[in-house]
Design an enzyme around this catalytic site. Structure first.
Site, short mmCIF file in Angstrom:
data_model
loop_
_atom_site.label_atom_id
_atom_site.label_comp_id
_atom_site.label_asym_id
_atom_site.label_seq_id
_atom_site.Cartn_x
_atom_site.Cartn_y
_atom_site.Cartn_z
N CYS A 1 0.81 -1.23 0.00
CA CYS A 1 0.00 0.00 0.00
C CYS A 1 0.84 1.28 0.00
O CYS A 1 0.67 2.14 -0.87
CB CYS A 1 -0.94 0.01 1.21
SG CYS A 1 -2.08 -1.39 1.28
N HIS B 1 -1.06 6.60 2.18
CA HIS B 1 -1.03 5.65 3.28
C HIS B 1 -0.83 6.42 4.57
O HIS B 1 0.07 7.26 4.67
CB HIS B 1 0.10 4.62 3.09
CG HIS B 1 -0.03 3.45 4.02
ND1 HIS B 1 0.37 3.50 5.33
CD2 HIS B 1 -0.54 2.22 3.82
CE1 HIS B 1 0.12 2.33 5.90
NE2 HIS B 1 -0.44 1.54 5.01
#
Length: 529
Positions: free
Chosen positions: A75, A129
């Site tokens: 991610c 993120h």
């Protein structure tokens, strides 16, 4: 005959009159939608089982890139790479534990660039993120005009919220719930969809000056599969199937396999007492994982549908570009994997959809109606949509920044020089604007996507001669990537060939030449009697 011809002529005159309004050059608004861990398990990508009518409806009015790849199947690195248009070797982010502005360079992000061009930029949910990777602020105030919104109920995502065997609540992988019984009677993606819709309607009501860039990041289908339980009914277990290739590929280097530790830490998976590192997970539980993933995708689809419906309600659907993508994919038992964390296509390939009014779709100004009416997957089962314009040649997520900029009416960033750590604004991707409004001429064998995973070294390495193991899959003969042919290639001869290349060539160009050499050799060997 004359009357029919007359009607035809009238239509032509009307189209000619309206065309300039469709191609006006003023900057377009942008609705940027991100999913989390979403592979190409969508109807518009040919999955015959999944039910995603709202995303498919979007795709039917869009250009769909059928072979788009993330730069790393994790991610934090993927999102940072996409939003800066720099590869992980430039952002120096291969995990979640550094902030690129400190660790690598003060790079301009996609929303930051739009903000500098007079846009109001807003963030909802998971776009960057969270944590160290975005300086605990989602890169605010650099990237966003207002503080980013995070759904309050996300705080419960990692707590014991799932009913399980023996009663009580557990921290499970499989976590279909009664939403009414959850804290606040809601879930994170429900809150993000509602907030995104509120912002869109506010802009539509005159609540903002100038164009806007709104990014909405949904958390699903990321694990745990904490989703409304009714979505499981869309996928009866007796209709689910196992992955077609559940075995570890022949000749796979051990360093290339990931033992899906994030699953093993879930209470329901721990109770299986699955052997380490390869498993396998019992087949009945595999089916349930796949069922829950598909259900999570349909749940995500409903939230995307609500967001698009709000765009309609705002009156801005004919003046707003919509981009839909994901940070990376996720393995559903292929190659014995149940995670991202690999370079297999199921982990690196992502959906990438561009709706551009006046380019991919011409709103019908002669008839009342909405462009994206919400499709209730329960009340309208079997609703399907004609596929939009598909682009089959390979593209990358680093291409998103320059392409969104160009299609919105802004100048795309210039290509980065070989050494770009001191360059604040440039792109390591390609501007794909030239692909819109025209048919592909054919397959471009020179198109290559670069995805990577952290190397087993103390520091990032650019020495492609220091090879400990390799993988080579010929997709024409092995589309599921189950047979590693690397050992059959003349790797040492290839190294001698490429060692004479000038040192100024980038790592990507060196790897491109190596790949072309290896694949050419393999193709020749296949032609031998």
């Amino acid at each position: 005959m004359f009357e029919s011809l007359q009607r035809c002529c009238v239509c032509v005159l009307i189209i000619c009159t309206l065309t300039p309004a469709f191609v006006e050059t003023k900057a377009k608004n942008v609705l940027f939608i991100m999913a989390d861990d979403l592979r190409t398990t969508l109807g518009c990508y040919g999955d015959p089982l999944v039910k995603t009518p709202n995303i498919d409806q979007l795709a039917s009015k869009s250009q769909v890139f059928l072979n788009a790849f993330a730069q790393q199947a994790v991610c934090g690195p993927s999102r940072t790479s996409m939003l800066t248009s720099r590869r992980p070797d430039t952002t120096r982010l291969y995990d979640f534990y550094s902030y690129w502005r400190v660790a690598a360079g003060n790079y301009t992000t996609l929303p930051q660039y739009f903000k500098s061009q007079g846009y109001t930029t807003m963030s909802v949910g998971k776009v960057f993120h969270p944590g160290i990777a975005s300086n605990y602020t989602d890169d605010y105030p650099y990237s966003w005009s207002v503080p980013p919104y995070h759904p309050p109920s996300f705080r419960y995502e990692k707590e014991k919220m799932c009913e399980g065997a023996g009663g009580g609540l557990h921290a499970n992988l499989l976590c279909a719930v009664d939403v009414a019984e959850q804290p606040g009677g809601t879930l994170p993606d429900l809150e993000s969809a509602a907030e995104g819709a509120r912002l869109l309607r506010g802009v539509g009501d005159g609540g903002g000056d100038g164009p806007f860039f709104l990014a909405v990041g949904f958390h699903k289908p990321h694990i745990p599969f904490r989703i409304p339980q009714e979505y499981l009914s869309l996928y009866p277990l007796d209709q689910m199937s196992l992955a077609p290739d559940p075995e570890v590929p022949k000749g796979l280097p051990s360093v290339a396999y990931n033992p899906w530790m994030d699953l093993r830490l879930r209470e329901d998976v721990m109770a299986l007492n699955t052997s380490f590192p390869y498993g396998p997970i019992p087949k009945d539980f595999q089916l349930r994982i796949r069922q829950h993933y598909y259900a999570a995708v349909s749940y995500l689809d409903a939230q995307v549908g609500r967001l698009l419906s709000a765009l309609d309600d705002s009156g801005l659907a004919d003046d707003t570009m919509v981009v839909f993508s994901s940070d990376h994919g996720w393995s559903l038992g292929e190659h014995g994997e149940w995670a991202k964390y690999s370079n297999f296509d199921v982990a690196t390939q992502v959906p990438l959809v561009f709706y551009v009014p006046g380019v991919t779709f011409f709103p019908d100004w002669l008839q009342a109606g909405t462009i994206f009416p919400f499709v209730d997957v329960f009340g309208q089962p079997g609703r399907t949509f004609k596929a939009g314009h598909g682009v089959r040649n390979v593209v990358e997520l680093v291409d998103v920044f320059p392409t969104v900029s160009s299609m919105a009416g802004l100048d795309a960033p210039d290509p980065c020089p070989l050494e770009s750590f001191k360059e604040q604004l440039c792109t390591e991707g390609d501007n794909l604007a030239y692909t819109f409004g025209r048919l592909e001429r054919g397959k471009d064998d020179e198109d290559i996507a670069f995805s990577q995973y952290p190397r087993p070294a103390d520091v990032p390495q650019a020495n492609v001669t220091d090879v400990h193991a390799g993988e080579l899959y010929m997709l024409a003969d092995d589309p599921l990537q189950d047979h590693n042919l690397y050992r059959r290639s003349d790797h040492q001869h290839m190294l001698r060939k490429t060692s004479s290349l000038r040192q100024s060539l980038s790592l990507q160009k060196r790897m491109r030449l190596q790949l072309l050499y290896l694949t050419a050799g393999m193709k020749k060997s296949h032609l031998k009697p």
